[in-house]
Write a protein that holds these residues in place. Structure first.
Motif, short mmCIF file in Angstrom:
data_model
loop_
_atom_site.label_atom_id
_atom_site.label_comp_id
_atom_site.label_asym_id
_atom_site.label_seq_id
_atom_site.Cartn_x
_atom_site.Cartn_y
_atom_site.Cartn_z
N GLU A 33 -9.61 47.93 -8.74
CA GLU A 33 -10.20 48.23 -7.38
C GLU A 33 -10.26 46.74 -6.87
O GLU A 33 -9.68 46.68 -5.14
N LEU A 34 -9.77 45.58 -6.55
CA LEU A 34 -9.90 44.74 -5.84
C LEU A 34 -8.29 44.07 -5.20
O LEU A 34 -8.05 43.63 -4.16
N HIS A 35 -7.13 45.26 -6.26
CA HIS A 35 -6.26 44.56 -5.39
C HIS A 35 -5.00 46.12 -4.68
O HIS A 35 -4.21 46.16 -4.77
N ALA A 36 -6.12 47.39 -4.23
CA ALA A 36 -5.87 48.57 -3.32
C ALA A 36 -4.97 48.22 -2.04
O ALA A 36 -3.61 48.60 -1.91
N TRP A 37 -5.31 46.62 -2.01
CA TRP A 37 -4.66 46.62 -1.06
C TRP A 37 -2.99 45.95 -0.24
O TRP A 37 -2.03 45.72 0.35
N HIS A 38 -2.14 45.99 -2.04
CA HIS A 38 -1.48 45.35 -2.02
C HIS A 38 -0.87 46.50 -3.13
O HIS A 38 0.74 46.06 -3.91
N MET A 39 -1.41 47.59 -3.40
CA MET A 39 -0.85 48.44 -4.82
C MET A 39 -0.66 49.77 -4.76
O MET A 39 -0.87 50.47 -5.49
N GLY A 40 0.02 50.16 -2.88
CA GLY A 40 0.30 50.93 -3.04
C GLY A 40 -0.80 52.31 -1.67
O GLY A 40 -0.53 53.21 -1.69
N ASP A 41 -1.95 51.69 -1.66
CA ASP A 41 -2.91 52.08 -1.14
C ASP A 41 -2.38 52.71 0.20
O ASP A 41 -1.80 52.02 1.13
N ARG A 43 -4.29 53.13 3.35
CA ARG A 43 -4.76 52.60 4.44
C ARG A 43 -4.58 51.53 4.69
O ARG A 43 -4.78 50.67 5.53
N ALA A 44 -3.02 51.02 3.37
CA ALA A 44 -3.00 49.12 3.99
C ALA A 44 -2.18 49.26 5.35
O ALA A 44 -1.48 50.28 5.69
N ASN A 45 -2.53 48.06 5.90
CA ASN A 45 -1.47 47.80 7.41
C ASN A 45 -1.58 47.04 7.22
O ASN A 45 -0.82 46.42 6.57
N ASN A 46 -1.03 46.24 8.60
CA ASN A 46 0.19 44.75 9.08
C ASN A 46 -0.54 43.95 8.16
O ASN A 46 0.33 43.09 7.87
N ALA A 47 -2.35 43.82 8.17
CA ALA A 47 -2.29 42.07 7.83
C ALA A 47 -2.45 41.92 6.57
O ALA A 47 -1.91 41.72 5.94
N ASP A 48 -2.61 43.82 5.81
CA ASP A 48 -1.97 43.24 4.26
C ASP A 48 -0.46 43.14 3.93
O ASP A 48 0.03 42.50 2.75
N SER A 49 0.41 43.84 5.16
CA SER A 49 1.52 43.42 4.22
C SER A 49 1.94 41.54 4.76
O SER A 49 2.52 40.92 3.44
N VAL A 50 1.44 41.55 5.44
CA VAL A 50 1.67 40.02 6.11
C VAL A 50 1.01 39.43 5.42
O VAL A 50 1.48 38.04 4.28
N ALA A 51 -0.47 40.11 4.18
CA ALA A 51 -1.10 38.57 2.87
C ALA A 51 -0.07 38.75 1.89
O ALA A 51 -0.02 37.33 0.69
N ASN A 52 0.95 40.12 1.68
CA ASN A 52 1.09 40.27 0.54
C ASN A 52 2.89 39.36 0.75
O ASN A 52 3.06 38.63 -0.01
N LEU A 191 -9.07 47.74 3.27
CA LEU A 191 -9.24 47.04 1.85
C LEU A 191 -9.59 45.74 1.65
O LEU A 191 -9.95 46.09 0.64
N ALA A 192 -9.35 44.72 2.42
CA ALA A 192 -9.35 43.56 2.26
C ALA A 192 -9.75 42.74 3.57
O ALA A 192 -8.95 43.07 4.59
N THR A 193 -10.34 41.30 3.74
CA THR A 193 -10.09 40.58 4.37
C THR A 193 -9.64 39.25 3.78
O THR A 193 -9.87 39.29 2.65
#
Length: 202
Positions: A33-41, A43-52, A191-193
């Motif tokens: 659950e901690l990794h939904a931001w880069h595992m295809g959820d 709800r992920a947005n551009n912030a998650d893409s940058v963090a990835n 999904l994450a800060t």
């Protein structure tokens, strides 16, 4: 000195993996659950893409703990080559902390796992030498990151703080008594800060 990074997903209550890590639950119960931001959820947005992009940036070498490499305890099982299949995402030498000697494993894409029994300082020194100035990443898990923080080698630390309470598992900062970092960038998604810290004075 090689620029050293570390990037960890973490729960609101400070865990980077759930309890009972195993082959079926590599990140422990609910750790995924901690990794939904880069595992295809969705709800992920551009912030998650940058963090990835921060997470996946090429590094010259990596240091990781044995628990990060796999769920095996005690003597090695010779067929276990890590979680990532024939071509791991590192594409560089990876130095794995362990108490049990093992021959290096060379896989596709430029990843070679080397197994270091002399402790964190020895593994980190080998990683710095292998990186040849291209940077080292401390890839986890919690114990290895704590050792890196205690050795004061981390220049940049990224925390992806997921809105999740795990309640048990592997805590990142147990026993850490100081935090000599300051935030230099923060990104948000449902999904994450994502907080990027730099070591003060570096």
């Amino acid at each position: 000195m090689s620029d050293t990074t570390c990037h960890m997903s973490i729960s609101l209550d400070g865990y980077v993996a759930g309890p009972e890590q195993s082959l079926a639950n590599g990140l422990g119960i609910r750790g995924q659950e901690l990794h939904a931001w880069h595992m295809g959820d969705a709800r992920a947005n551009n912030a998650d893409s940058v963090a990835n992009s921060w997470l996946m940036r090429p590094r010259g070498a990596y240091v990781m703990g044995r628990n990060m490499f796999g769920p095996i305890r005690g003597e090695w099982e010779p067929d276990w080559h890590g979680w990532w299949g024939a071509e791991p995402p590192y594409h560089a030498p990876v130095f794995v902390l362990t108490h049990y000697p093992r021959e290096s494993i060379e896989l596709e894409g430029g990843t070679t796992f080397h197994f270091v029994t002399e402790g964190f300082d020895a593994a980190y020194a080998q990683a710095v030498a292998a990186a040849e100035g291209r940077g080292v990443d401390v890839a986890g898990g919690a114990s290895t990151v704590r050792q890196a923080l205690a050795a004061d080698v981390v220049d940049e630390l990224v925390l992806d703080v997921a809105p999740v309470l795990l309640g048990a598992g592997e805590r990142l900062f147990d026993g850490v008594t100081s935090f000599p970092f300051e935030p230099v960038e923060t990104l948000h998604s449902p999904l994450a800060t994502h907080i990027r810290y730099r070591r003060v004075g570096r």
